[in-house]
Design an enzyme around this catalytic site. Structure first.
Site, mmCIF file in Angstrom:
data_model
loop_
_atom_site.group_PDB
_atom_site.id
_atom_site.type_symbol
_atom_site.label_atom_id
_atom_site.label_comp_id
_atom_site.label_asym_id
_atom_site.label_seq_id
_atom_site.Cartn_x
_atom_site.Cartn_y
_atom_site.Cartn_z
ATOM 1 N N LYS A 234 -3.263 -8.298 2.655
ATOM 2 C CA LYS A 234 -3.531 -7.316 1.368
ATOM 3 C C LYS A 234 -4.498 -8.683 0.911
ATOM 4 O O LYS A 234 -3.915 -9.745 0.553
ATOM 5 C CB LYS A 234 -2.303 -7.352 0.324
ATOM 6 C CG LYS A 234 -1.310 -6.410 0.927
ATOM 7 C CD LYS A 234 -2.290 -5.187 1.506
ATOM 8 C CE LYS A 234 -1.228 -4.000 2.510
ATOM 9 N NZ LYS A 234 0.048 -3.747 2.616
HETATM 10 C C1 LIG Z 1 0.856 -2.479 2.932
HETATM 11 C C2 LIG Z 1 1.254 -1.503 2.816
HETATM 12 C C3 LIG Z 1 2.570 -0.540 2.439
HETATM 13 C C4 LIG Z 1 3.293 -1.969 2.107
HETATM 14 O O1 LIG Z 1 3.526 -3.188 1.340
HETATM 15 P P1 LIG Z 1 4.980 -3.996 1.215
HETATM 16 O O2 LIG Z 1 4.459 -5.004 0.221
HETATM 17 O O3 LIG Z 1 4.569 -4.828 2.966
HETATM 18 O O4 LIG Z 1 5.570 -3.336 1.305
HETATM 19 C C5 LIG Z 1 2.548 0.909 1.596
HETATM 20 N N1 LIG Z 1 1.701 1.563 2.123
HETATM 21 C C6 LIG Z 1 -0.122 0.913 2.392
HETATM 22 C C7 LIG Z 1 -0.544 2.084 2.593
HETATM 23 C C8 LIG Z 1 0.636 -0.365 2.841
HETATM 24 O O5 LIG Z 1 -0.717 -0.517 3.597
#
Ligand SMILES: *Cc1c(COP(=O)(O)O)cnc(C)c1O
Length: 388
Positions: free
Chosen positions: A184
């Site tokens: 991210k």
């Molecule tokens: C990465 C992601 C998540 C989950 O994030 P985590 O921190 O791994 O729980 C949820 N929604 C979307 C759209 C994502 O891309």
């Protein structure tokens, strides 16, 4: 052709993160403590909201948001199938039923004009997903929520730094949930944050994140702490550690610098791909209303103009030493949702069409402008051999 493989993503970890991490490891305090508190405070200031609670993931943040809002068995929660597993599974974990609404063809965000038809007496909340970092039409979503008395929990996993009407995503809905997963825009390896303007919700989420215990460990074991605690709820184990927060503090400090590079590469991609008619570049709707965080750069193959499909295009990219990914396989096409919800192909045609054409190409600050040019060269080469 490039010699070295260009990965789809690599995080930007520098000396400041390493130094802070070592400081934490030597400090004697590894779990939720002063660094987590500092990270929460910095994040809250960055977003411009009243409260921020650091957690183990965005998934945890969404789960706790739903529980804190009182979502339970018999309730319905609306979201879109064009998302990661997490968005829908938390609805199910809260005991509720997930109701999908199809997306807009250009952004792959929830089609706000279709939400009303999906609202029933059981509907309690909407979870808009700001796909790729492009904010959803929050004016429509919030107006609907107001007229039907629904909560809005935002899946802001892609939207750190995104803005809607000059306000940061994370400062407008009931609860917004951010992800600091390794790929991210801001990472703590694994991690997440719930932001809200409601003291009540912030306190509930905080309490639930650590077993429903009245005082957290840091308060109990520090100099002025007391050994006594009370369990006020059957909570969860979703608290962020100071090890994770050490990374977050410095990732946040350099966030704007990294975003500027993403924006620069986005412009370069747009410019270089403008002449490639077989590829549609990402669309920005309501340019004056929103700011995009550019978590993903998703191209749409104009399959009508190509002799190969998306799967083959990705294999060719890989053979050209370019990593890529697909966001997302719509949830209603997965076995679990077909088996338990009876969904089938064709139920959400706009999402399916977007998916069929989508490729996420590399976009991250550790790339160079030459890398961006290599990606475009590879795309052009593939098309030269696969055009109609
Ligand atoms: C990465 C992601 C998540 C989950 O994030 P985590 O921190 O791994 O729980 C949820 N929604 C979307 C759209 C994502 O891309």
């Amino acid at each position: 052709m490039r010699r070295e493989f260009l990965p789809f993503y690599m995080p930007m970890i520098e000396q400041s993160e390493v130094d802070e991490l070592i400081d934490t490891l030597k400090s004697g305090w590894l779990t939720t403590g002063p660094k987590t508190k500092q990270f929460e405070s910095l994040f809250k200031g960055f977003i411009g909201c009243n409260y921020a609670v650091a957690l183990t993931s965005c998934t945890a943040a969404m789960h706790l948001a739903l529980v804190a809002l009182g979502i339970k068995e018999g309730d319905e929660v609306i979201t879109t199938p064009y998302t990661f597993a997490a968005t829908a599974e938390v609805i199910i974990h809260a005991g509720a039923k997930c109701v999908f609404v199809d997306v807009e063809p250009d952004t792959a965000n929830i089609d706000a004009d279709r939400i009303e038809a999906a609202i029933t007496e059981k509907t309690k909340a909407i979870i808009p997903v700001h796909f790729a970092g492009h904010p959803c039409d929050m004016e429509k979503v919030l107006n609907l929520a107001k007229s039907y008395n629904l909560h809005v929990v935002e899946d802001a996993a892609h939207a750190i730094g995104s803005e809607y009407q000059n306000k940061k995503i994370g400062s407008i809905g009931d609860v917004s949930c951010f992800s600091f997963y390794a790929n991210k825009n801001l990472t703590t390896g694994e991690g997440g944050m719930a932001t809200t303007n409601s003291l009540d919700l912030a306190e509930k989420i905080k309490l639930l994140s650590l077993h429903g215990i009245s005082h957290n460990a840091w308060q109990r074991y520090s100099m002025n702490g007391s050994w006594y605690y009370e369990i006020l709820d059957a909570g969860y184990k979703y608290n962020m550690s100071d090890i994770q927060a050490s990374l977050g503090i410095h990732q946040l400090k350099k966030f704007e610098r990294c975003q500027a590079i993403r924006l620069e590469y986005t412009k370069l991609y747009n410019e270089l791909l403008a002449e490639v008619l077989e590829v549609k570049v990402p669309v920005i709707k309501d340019k004056d209303k929103i700011k995009h965080s550019w978590h993903l750069y998703v191209i749409q193959l104009q399959l009508e103009k190509l002799a190969i499909d998306r799967g083959r295009f990705i294999s060719e990219l890989h053979r050209s030493n370019i990593g890529s990914s697909v966001h997302f396989i719509p949830l209603h096409l997965h076995p679990y949702y077909q088996k338990n919800y009876g969904f089938k192909r064709g139920d959400f045609p706009v999402a399916e069409d977007f998916y069929k054409r989508a490729i996420s190409i590399p976009l991250y600050p550790r790339m160079t402008t030459d890398d961006v040019k290599d990606v475009v060269e590879a795309i052009k080469n593939i098309i030269a051999h696969a055009g109609l």
